[in-house]
Scaffold this motif. Structure first.
Motif, PDB file in Angstrom:
ATOM      1  N   ALA A  29       5.733   4.601   2.740  1.00 20.73           N
ATOM      2  CA  ALA A  29       4.899   3.836   3.422  1.00 20.73           C
ATOM      3  C   ALA A  29       3.527   3.253   2.977  1.00 20.73           C
ATOM      4  O   ALA A  29       3.114   2.408   3.179  1.00 20.73           O
ATOM      5  CB  ALA A  29       4.704   4.569   4.784  1.00 20.73           C
ATOM      6  N   GLY A  30       3.340   3.877   1.716  1.00 19.09           N
ATOM      7  CA  GLY A  30       1.933   3.564   1.079  1.00 19.09           C
ATOM      8  C   GLY A  30       0.850   4.313   1.573  1.00 19.09           C
ATOM      9  O   GLY A  30       0.051   3.550   1.730  1.00 19.09           O
ATOM     10  N   PHE A  31       1.219   5.276   2.244  1.00 15.98           N
ATOM     11  CA  PHE A  31       0.163   5.996   3.008  1.00 15.98           C
ATOM     12  C   PHE A  31      -0.663   7.183   2.258  1.00 15.98           C
ATOM     13  O   PHE A  31      -1.054   8.108   2.636  1.00 15.98           O
ATOM     14  CB  PHE A  31       0.702   6.735   4.242  1.00 15.98           C
ATOM     15  N   ILE A  32      -0.337   7.154   0.868  1.00 15.25           N
ATOM     16  CA  ILE A  32      -1.071   8.067   0.039  1.00 15.25           C
ATOM     17  C   ILE A  32      -1.969   7.200  -1.016  1.00 15.25           C
ATOM     18  O   ILE A  32      -1.345   6.323  -1.692  1.00 15.25           O
ATOM     19  CB  ILE A  32      -0.246   8.746  -0.843  1.00 15.25           C
ATOM     20  N   PRO A  33      -3.221   7.212  -0.805  1.00 21.52           N
ATOM     21  CA  PRO A  33      -3.971   8.053   0.313  1.00 21.52           C
ATOM     22  C   PRO A  33      -3.881   7.512   1.567  1.00 21.52           C
ATOM     23  O   PRO A  33      -3.436   6.247   1.744  1.00 21.52           O
ATOM     24  CB  PRO A  33      -5.303   7.933  -0.552  1.00 21.52           C
ATOM     25  N   PRO A  34      -3.877   8.225   2.275  1.00 25.03           N
ATOM     26  CA  PRO A  34      -3.996   7.679   3.807  1.00 25.03           C
ATOM     27  C   PRO A  34      -5.088   6.532   4.041  1.00 25.03           C
ATOM     28  O   PRO A  34      -5.838   6.383   3.472  1.00 25.03           O
ATOM     29  CB  PRO A  34      -4.405   8.895   4.751  1.00 25.03           C
ATOM     30  N   LEU A  35      -4.481   5.541   5.115  1.00 27.44           N
ATOM     31  CA  LEU A  35      -5.145   4.671   5.482  1.00 27.44           C
ATOM     32  C   LEU A  35      -6.387   5.256   5.913  1.00 27.44           C
ATOM     33  O   LEU A  35      -6.635   5.898   7.038  1.00 27.44           O
ATOM     34  CB  LEU A  35      -4.492   3.570   6.311  1.00 27.44           C
ATOM     35  N   SER A  36      -7.593   4.590   5.526  1.00 23.08           N
ATOM     36  CA  SER A  36      -9.015   5.035   6.073  1.00 23.08           C
ATOM     37  C   SER A  36      -8.953   4.441   7.474  1.00 23.08           C
ATOM     38  O   SER A  36      -8.929   3.406   7.710  1.00 23.08           O
ATOM     39  CB  SER A  36     -10.078   4.643   5.126  1.00 23.08           C
ATOM     40  N   PRO A  37      -9.733   5.201   8.505  1.00 25.32           N
ATOM     41  CA  PRO A  37      -9.944   4.854   9.834  1.00 25.32           C
ATOM     42  C   PRO A  37     -11.178   3.837   9.822  1.00 25.32           C
ATOM     43  O   PRO A  37     -11.539   3.240  10.758  1.00 25.32           O
ATOM     44  CB  PRO A  37     -10.480   6.112  10.801  1.00 25.32           C
ATOM     45  N   SER A  38     -11.793   3.600   8.639  1.00 24.83           N
ATOM     46  CA  SER A  38     -12.814   2.791   8.647  1.00 24.83           C
ATOM     47  C   SER A  38     -12.517   1.332   8.562  1.00 24.83           C
ATOM     48  O   SER A  38     -13.424   0.478   8.088  1.00 24.83           O
ATOM     49  CB  SER A  38     -13.772   3.302   7.598  1.00 24.83           C
ATOM     50  N   LEU A  39     -11.129   1.225   7.932  1.00 23.86           N
ATOM     51  CA  LEU A  39     -10.633  -0.162   7.801  1.00 23.86           C
ATOM     52  C   LEU A  39     -10.713  -1.296   8.842  1.00 23.86           C
ATOM     53  O   LEU A  39     -10.746  -0.510  10.104  1.00 23.86           O
ATOM     54  CB  LEU A  39      -9.153  -0.074   7.148  1.00 23.86           C
TER      55      LEU A  39
END
Length: 251
Positions: A29-39
């Motif tokens: 999913a391209g979640f490494i690194p995780p999507l930042s909650p600040s996006l």
């Protein structure tokens, strides 16, 4: 070859398969690194639009990982039944904790799938679904604490000279869920170590999660081998008819 022991080994290896599928889902999913909650909403939507296929495949892998967690939980319960001095309620607590924990694999998977199903929807809606997915994925550690503490208690309760599991494994299963608890703070932070993408909420727990699965799986396989050497599964018999699995390790 005893099919009952073979089934147990498959369940034990399911722990490793679960971890491989679960973290493989992040890579897909391209979640490494995780999507930042600040996006921003636009940035989150852009990620889903550019990784649509990968997120869909990843959601499927994460969903399937839950199936293997069920099998892994079951074989822990089975081996706990071999311990002397362990009440059934301890085994049931472990089993119930694992049954509840499986939803932390499956619900986020379905939310990520739903988010990627219509990547052209409103960015604000995409951001909302993404938030739900990550929070449900990272925050619900209590079922795992119930499961792991019950397993640890059973290990400590087995006082025989040669117990089913070594005592150090109990400490692994005590400290692992404790290290998951910083996730309680994630609703208050969008950046830093206590955000869902932070070191204390995702990176350390993920590393510990992998080590715990490796340790438990290794010891489960050894316990199953010991059961085999002890003569294999035994059955409770009523009026000459097997009525249930009643194996107990030798003292």
């Amino acid at each position: 070859m005893n099919p009952q022991l073979t089934f147990q080994r498959v369940c034990a290896w399911s722990g490793v398969i679960c971890v491989a599928l679960f973290f493989g889902a992040f890579a897909l999913a391209g979640f490494i690194p995780p999507l930042s909650p600040s996006l921003s909403a636009a940035e989150v939507a852009a990620h889903y639009q550019s990784h649509t296929a990968g997120i869909r495949f990843g959601a499927g892998a994460m969903l399937v990982s839950g199936m293997f967690y069920v099998a892994y939980t079951a074989v822990i319960s089975g081996q706990m039944r071999r311990m002397h001095g362990v009440h059934h309620s301890v085994t049931y607590a472990q089993l119930a904790g694992g049954a509840a924990g499986v939803f932390t694999f499956m619900l986020p998977a379905m939310l990520f799938a739903a988010t990627a199903f219509r990547p052209d929807r409103s960015p604000d809606m995409t951001q909302l679904l993404n938030d739900l997915g990550w929070i449900i994925l990272v925050m619900p550690w209590p079922p795992f604490m119930t499961q792991n503490f019950a397993f640890a208690f059973a290990i400590f309760s087995d006082k025989r000279r040669v117990p089913v599991f070594p005592r150090w494994l109990a400490y692994v299963n005590i400290w692992a869920p404790i290290l998951f608890t910083p996730a309680l703070a994630l609703p208050f932070f969008k950046t830093g170590p206590l955000a869902w993408s932070g070191i204390f909420v995702i990176w350390i727990p993920a590393f510990v999660f992998i080590l715990q699965f490796v340790a438990n799986t290794t010891m489960l396989l050894k316990a199953i081998r010991a059961e085999e050497l002890d003569g294999g599964p035994r059955y409770e018999v009523t009026d000459g008819v097997p009525t249930g699995y009643g194996t107990r390790a030798a003292t």
